[in-house]
Design a protein around this motif. Structure first.
Motif, PDB file in Angstrom:
ATOM      1  N   TRP A   1       0.842  -1.198   0.000  1.00 31.69           N
ATOM      2  CA  TRP A   1       0.000   0.000   0.000  1.00 31.69           C
ATOM      3  C   TRP A   1       0.882   1.255   0.000  1.00 31.69           C
ATOM      4  N   ILE A   2       1.933   1.255   0.817  1.00 34.21           N
ATOM      5  CA  ILE A   2       2.852   2.391   0.871  1.00 34.21           C
ATOM      6  C   ILE A   2       3.532   2.573  -0.492  1.00 34.21           C
ATOM      7  N   ARG A   3       3.992   1.475  -1.100  1.00 25.05           N
ATOM      8  CA  ARG A   3       4.619   1.561  -2.415  1.00 25.05           C
ATOM      9  C   ARG A   3       3.649   2.104  -3.461  1.00 25.05           C
ATOM     10  N   SER A   4       2.369   1.731  -3.362  1.00 27.10           N
ATOM     11  CA  SER A   4       1.380   2.235  -4.322  1.00 27.10           C
ATOM     12  C   SER A   4       1.172   3.740  -4.160  1.00 27.10           C
ATOM     13  N   ARG A   5       1.246   4.223  -2.916  1.00 25.47           N
ATOM     14  CA  ARG A   5       1.131   5.671  -2.689  1.00 25.47           C
ATOM     15  C   ARG A   5       2.326   6.403  -3.298  1.00 25.47           C
ATOM     16  N   ILE A   6       3.509   5.819  -3.180  1.00 27.01           N
ATOM     17  CA  ILE A   6       4.716   6.410  -3.761  1.00 27.01           C
ATOM     18  C   ILE A   6       4.603   6.419  -5.290  1.00 27.01           C
ATOM     19  N   ALA A   7       4.150   5.309  -5.864  1.00 32.89           N
ATOM     20  CA  ALA A   7       3.988   5.224  -7.315  1.00 32.89           C
ATOM     21  C   ALA A   7       2.969   6.242  -7.806  1.00 32.89           C
ATOM     22  N   GLU A   8       1.886   6.409  -7.057  1.00 31.21           N
ATOM     23  CA  GLU A   8       0.867   7.399  -7.418  1.00 31.21           C
ATOM     24  C   GLU A   8       1.454   8.811  -7.406  1.00 31.21           C
ATOM     25  N   ARG A   9       2.262   9.090  -6.416  1.00 32.22           N
ATOM     26  CA  ARG A   9       2.907  10.399  -6.320  1.00 32.22           C
ATOM     27  C   ARG A   9       3.834  10.624  -7.508  1.00 32.22           C
ATOM     28  N   ASP A  10       4.577   9.596  -7.890  1.00 31.40           N
ATOM     29  CA  ASP A  10       5.553   9.732  -8.953  1.00 31.40           C
ATOM     30  C   ASP A  10       4.928   9.831 -10.345  1.00 31.40           C
ATOM     31  N   CYS A  11       3.677   9.429 -10.478  1.00 34.53           N
ATOM     32  CA  CYS A  11       2.989   9.498 -11.779  1.00 34.53           C
ATOM     33  C   CYS A  11       2.440  10.878 -12.077  1.00 34.53           C
ATOM     34  N   VAL A  12       2.375  11.721 -11.081  1.00 34.57           N
ATOM     35  CA  VAL A  12       1.777  13.050 -11.277  1.00 34.57           C
ATOM     36  C   VAL A  12       2.711  13.997 -11.963  1.00 34.57           C
TER      37      VAL A  12
END
Length: 61
Positions: A50-61
């Protein structure tokens, strides 16, 4: 596989317990696993994912 209790999940995520349960209710956070009676825990790799998915979401912006 490691099971985390709520205090460890709070420390790992930096979220308040009420926020964790709110996210669980909306389907945005891993659900806890019943251990015994009123005792629950979270699977560590699911919390980390879940934490990694939040990081990935941040990096896609």
């Amino acid at each position: 596989m490691k099971v985390l209790r709520l205090d460890a999940v709070v420390l790992t995520t930096g979220l308040a317990r009420s926020t964790i349960y709110k996210l669980i209710g909306s389907g945005e956070f891993p659900r806890p696993v019943p251990l015994t009676g009123r005792c629950v825990g979270w699977i560590e790799c699911e919390v980390n994912a879940w934490i990694r998915s939040r990081i990935a979401e941040r990096d896609c912006v």
